[in-house]
Design a protein around this motif. Structure first.
Motif, PDB file in Angstrom:
ATOM      1  N   VAL A  67       0.839  -1.193   0.000  1.00 40.78           N
ATOM      2  CA  VAL A  67       0.000   0.000   0.000  1.00 40.78           C
ATOM      3  C   VAL A  67       0.876   1.245   0.000  1.00 40.78           C
ATOM      4  CG1 VAL A  67      -1.733   1.312   1.285  1.00 40.78           C
ATOM      5  CG2 VAL A  67      -1.874  -1.174   1.194  1.00 40.78           C
ATOM      6  N   LEU A  68       0.599   2.148  -0.929  1.00 40.30           N
ATOM      7  CA  LEU A  68       1.264   3.450  -0.944  1.00 40.30           C
ATOM      8  C   LEU A  68       0.526   4.349   0.036  1.00 40.30           C
ATOM      9  CD1 LEU A  68       3.477   5.157  -2.419  1.00 40.30           C
ATOM     10  CD2 LEU A  68       1.653   5.965  -3.922  1.00 40.30           C
ATOM     11  N   THR A  69       1.201   4.786   1.093  1.00 44.05           N
ATOM     12  CA  THR A  69       0.573   5.579   2.142  1.00 44.05           C
ATOM     13  C   THR A  69       0.887   7.063   1.966  1.00 44.05           C
ATOM     14  OG1 THR A  69       2.456   5.463   3.655  1.00 44.05           O
ATOM     15  CG2 THR A  69       0.894   3.617   3.697  1.00 44.05           C
ATOM     16  N   ASP A  70       0.167   7.906   2.699  1.00 45.67           N
ATOM     17  CA  ASP A  70       0.465   9.335   2.637  1.00 45.67           C
ATOM     18  C   ASP A  70       1.862   9.623   3.159  1.00 45.67           C
ATOM     19  OD1 ASP A  70      -0.118   8.705   5.267  1.00 45.67           O
ATOM     20  OD2 ASP A  70      -1.305  10.506   5.639  1.00 45.67           O
ATOM     21  N   TYR A  71       2.322   8.828   4.135  1.00 45.63           N
ATOM     22  CA  TYR A  71       3.689   8.980   4.644  1.00 45.63           C
ATOM     23  C   TYR A  71       4.702   8.688   3.544  1.00 45.63           C
ATOM     24  CZ  TYR A  71       7.917   7.957   7.327  1.00 45.63           C
ATOM     25  OH  TYR A  71       9.217   7.927   7.803  1.00 45.63           O
ATOM     26  N   ASP A  72       4.463   7.647   2.750  1.00 47.25           N
ATOM     27  CA  ASP A  72       5.379   7.312   1.651  1.00 47.25           C
ATOM     28  C   ASP A  72       5.464   8.442   0.630  1.00 47.25           C
ATOM     29  OD1 ASP A  72       5.626   4.786   2.842  1.00 47.25           O
ATOM     30  OD2 ASP A  72       3.959   3.986   1.673  1.00 47.25           O
ATOM     31  N   PRO A 103      -1.554  13.696  -1.249  1.00 44.78           N
ATOM     32  CA  PRO A 103      -2.131  13.536   0.091  1.00 44.78           C
ATOM     33  C   PRO A 103      -3.128  14.655   0.369  1.00 44.78           C
ATOM     34  CG  PRO A 103       0.283  13.627   0.154  1.00 44.78           C
ATOM     35  CD  PRO A 103      -0.141  14.108  -1.186  1.00 44.78           C
ATOM     36  N   VAL A 104      -4.191  14.344   1.099  1.00 41.92           N
ATOM     37  CA  VAL A 104      -5.212  15.354   1.385  1.00 41.92           C
ATOM     38  C   VAL A 104      -5.236  15.769   2.845  1.00 41.92           C
ATOM     39  CG1 VAL A 104      -6.677  14.633  -0.518  1.00 41.92           C
ATOM     40  CG2 VAL A 104      -6.994  13.580   1.723  1.00 41.92           C
ATOM     41  N   LEU A 105      -4.449  15.115   3.698  1.00 39.97           N
ATOM     42  CA  LEU A 105      -4.437  15.455   5.120  1.00 39.97           C
ATOM     43  C   LEU A 105      -3.083  16.016   5.504  1.00 39.97           C
ATOM     44  CD1 LEU A 105      -6.240  12.321   6.606  1.00 39.97           C
ATOM     45  CD2 LEU A 105      -7.224  14.555   6.136  1.00 39.97           C
ATOM     46  N   THR A 135      -7.873  21.092  14.545  1.00 48.07           N
ATOM     47  CA  THR A 135      -6.440  21.282  14.316  1.00 48.07           C
ATOM     48  C   THR A 135      -5.968  20.611  13.038  1.00 48.07           C
ATOM     49  OG1 THR A 135      -5.985  19.306  15.640  1.00 48.07           O
ATOM     50  CG2 THR A 135      -5.990  21.421  16.793  1.00 48.07           C
ATOM     51  N   ALA A 136      -6.879  20.038  12.261  1.00 51.55           N
ATOM     52  CA  ALA A 136      -6.485  19.298  11.061  1.00 51.55           C
ATOM     53  C   ALA A 136      -6.655  20.167   9.821  1.00 51.55           C
ATOM     54  CB  ALA A 136      -7.325  18.032  10.932  1.00 51.55           C
ATOM     55  N   THR A 137      -5.782  19.926   8.844  1.00 52.92           N
ATOM     56  CA  THR A 137      -5.861  20.591   7.550  1.00 52.92           C
ATOM     57  C   THR A 137      -6.230  19.555   6.508  1.00 52.92           C
ATOM     58  OG1 THR A 137      -4.130  22.138   8.205  1.00 52.92           O
ATOM     59  CG2 THR A 137      -4.614  21.980   5.859  1.00 52.92           C
TER      60      THR A 137
END
Length: 688
Positions: free
Chosen positions: A533-538, A568-570, A626-628
């Motif tokens: 899985v390609l993650t937002d961290y990757d 990434p959206v977050l 606190t999230a974007t």
């Protein structure tokens, strides 16, 4: 009104039709014949499921609702709630699996006759598998009268998927939809605990107890470890609803004898006379209200009365009290339990009497809470003729975990732990492996602190490769620094006034067919060949795919292709990555959007470069608490001819290569610096 009383939300309608929630809102506004709300709230109305299905078919939105989705909506929209519906569904699935002829006869009855006859058949099937005093309440005819669609749909799902997988799908959906209500033990730690708990004897009939069984993960893993054995699994769960669902899950999981009882194991033990072969437990952590005041004189406290703050040591002694002599207990423990001063006397007595055999530190991220490295305690109930063992095994697996945060190498971790444990269990000692494991004399731990944290007692690992490796890292860093210098872009002259192009948005490009827009999701594990899985961290770190598809309902993952742009959206980190051949085929993870441009209309590098613009990201971002969160559809892209796009794209691609070279130099630099620190402090490198 529909024949079914099940209700469905707008999100459920979107899932049925395979569209977004915005599409459902549009349908409600544009179509006067769209079903009217029958419940819910003004902002989150509900609709009769049958009416919605009929409307979707009439409008051509769907040819046929997938069976599993129809049953799931019956569960989640049931008038009595999803938990009650899952209890009905599990009971029916058990009847279908164990007594198929009886079910086929009942299925021929009309709905009214089915509701009248089914309770008796369910009670017989449940009592045969779960015992007479089981935790599953049998529905009455009146309760079943509004559940005929659920009952028949569940049985039909079993004929397609099998009774066990059908229930795993439904229960898994429920657990995923309510993550904060349940503390789950992930499959990796559960399987490792089950393997450690088998003990030294190969008994033909084995009894396994989990006194805080939750969703039954540990007992399910125990059943998978020894399929050839005659197995009896027993569990107790303080939540009566969860106890019922877990009993059904275990009964449908295997042919083992299943006994699950509701109640608090510490205050009201349902298996007080049991002498189990194995106890597996993931107890609640940091529980102050565990019964300290009313249980002061309980005979289970053989090793000392636990302090109010030591609930985990109460569970340890409960587990030991429910073992036969020589039986094995494995508990997942918070690391603080190994060193808190309030528990040192109990820890000391566990060591002196030979009950505590091993303390194993798992990598951070193994199980919730994911931020700390939890411990496994392996215990064995001493026998009357058994002399205390002089050693205890200490294992630390931190060095076996990779630097990435999303994927733990459970095969490597499990193999290392089991190899050390099996040698220690067989010979009473184990060859020391610096930084990983050693067998320590009990007497060495019986000081004022009785600190059992493995990392504090293991010799540090030798620097891998010594000076030769540091020289190699230094040489690679020198080459990488030179490469980064070569790729460093020259800064061109400033363009007076900047450029003002006509612009469009990603949403408009998607509607025009210039690109395909897909959101990442969980997907589901599909066996050994499941893609990474390609993650937002990757994406943000520029690394390879590091995630894994979760266990759960079979849902088709979104696979990335060469030339896709992933965003990434977050979070507030600006990133957009063009997928290369090495990453192609990975599954798109949560928190990511995939943009697949039409090469005849859009250059991928041009698209990714303009998406990364700070001003562009700022105007497309929204803030909640606190999230974007980035609204990808609002990101703007200039309208330029393809030839001009490619000119910009080549420049953006060169910037990406320079960025990757900088990342490499940073990694090598950190590796060299830490290696020199380690070498100087452990004596393998001289200061001169």
């Amino acid at each position: 009104m529909s024949d079914s009383a099940a209700e469905v939300t707008a999100a459920g309608i979107a899932r049925l039709a395979g569209v977004g929630r915005a599409a459902v809102s549009n349908w409600r506004r544009r179509h006067m014949d769209f079903p009217q709300p029958v419940g819910g709230t003004e902002t989150s109305p509900t609709f009769y499921l049958g009416d919605v299905e009929q409307w979707l078919r009439h409008q051509g939105k769907i040819a046929e609702v997938p069976l599993r989705e129809r049953v799931w909506q019956q569960v989640v929209g049931h008038p009595a709630g999803a938990v009650t519906a899952l209890r009905y569904a599990g009971s029916v699935l058990l009847l279908v699996r164990d007594r198929p002829t009886s079910w086929l006869e009942l299925a021929e009855l009309p709905d009214v006759g089915l509701a009248e006859a089914l309770p008796t058949a369910l009670e017989a099937a449940l009592a045969a598998r779960l015992g007479e005093h089981h935790a599953v309440a049998v529905p009455s005819p009146a309760e079943l009268a509004i559940s005929s669609a659920l009952v028949r749909g569940t049985a039909e799902l079993a004929s397609v998927r099998g009774a066990g997988p059908a229930y795993e799908f439904l229960l898994g959906r429920h657990l995923d939809a309510n993550p904060r209500q349940f503390s789950l033990t992930p499959p990796g730690p559960a399987e490792l605990m089950a393997a450690l708990g088998r003990g030294p004897l190969d008994r033909r009939t084995r009894t396994v107890l989990d006194p805080a069984c939750g969703t039954g993960s540990l007992l399910s893993a125990a059943g998978a470890v020894g399929p050839a054995e005659r197995l009896s699994v027993l569990g107790q769960e303080i939540d009566p609803d969860l106890a019922a669902l877990t009993a059904l899950r275990l009964a449908l999981h295997s042919d083992a004898q299943v006994r699950v009882r509701p109640g608090d194991s510490l205050r009201g033990d349902a298996f007080a006379e049991l002498a189990a072969d194995t106890v597996l437990c993931h107890p609640p952590f940091n529980e102050r209200n565990w019964g300290h005041d009313e249980l002061a004189y309980d005979p289970r406290w053989e090793y000392g009365f636990p302090a109010r703050t030591e609930s985990e040591l109460a569970w340890v002694q409960h587990a030991l009290a429910r073992l036969r002599e020589g039986g094995t207990a494995v508990l997942l423990m918070p690391p603080a339990a190994a060193s808190r001063r309030s528990g040192r006397r109990i820890r000391a007595d566990l060591l002196r009497r030979g009950a505590l055999r091993a303390v194993i530190s798992l990598p951070a991220g193994a199980a919730p809470p994911y931020g700390i490295p939890l411990h496994l305690w392996v215990l064995r109930r001493p026998g009357a003729q058994q002399s205390p063992t002089p050693h205890v095994l200490l294992v630390d697996t931190a060095d076996l975990a990779p630097a990435g945060r999303d994927k733990l190498p459970w095969q490597t971790v499990s193999a290392a732990v089991l190899e050390a444990w099996e040698d220690f269990d067989r010979f009473g000692t184990v060859e020391e492996k610096p930084g990983q494991h050693r067998s320590l004399p009990v007497i060495d731990l019986l000081d004022d602190d009785v600190d059992l944290a493995p990392a504090r007692h293991l010799p540090p690992p030798a620097s891998a490769g010594g000076v030769a490796d540091l020289v190699d890292v230094h040489d690679r860093l020198t080459v990488a620094l030179g490469r980064a210098a070569e790729l460093a872009p020259a800064v061109p002259e400033e363009s007076p006034g900047g450029a003002r192009w006509p612009a469009t948005t990603v949403g408009e490009l998607a509607r025009a067919g210039a690109l395909v827009l897909r959101a990442g999701g969980p997907g589901a594990a599909t066996g050994a060949g499941a893609p990474p899985v390609l993650t937002d961290y990757d994406v943000k770190a520029g690394g390879p795919p590091s995630g894994v598809l979760p266990e759960g309902p079979a849902e088709e993952p979104v696979l990335v292709e060469t030339g896709d742009v992933v965003v990434p959206v977050l979070g507030d980190v600006t990133a957009a990555r063009v997928v290369d051949e090495a990453t192609a085929g990975a599954a798109l993870g949560r928190g990511l959007f995939l943009l697949r441009p039409d090469p005849a209309a859009l250059d991928a590098w041009f698209l990714a470069g303009f998406l990364r613009g700070t001003a562009n990201q700022r105007q497309a971002s929204s803030y909640a608490s606190t999230a974007t969160r980035l609204d990808v559809r609002r990101l703007q892209v200039p309208r330029l001819p393809l030839a001009d796009q490619r000119r910009y794209g080549a420049r953006f691609q060169a910037l990406a290569a320079f960025e990757e070279a900088l990342r490499l130099t940073e990694r090598l630099g950190e590796q060299l610096v830490q290696g020199l620190y380690d070498g100087l402090t452990d004596g393998t490198v001289r200061p001169d």
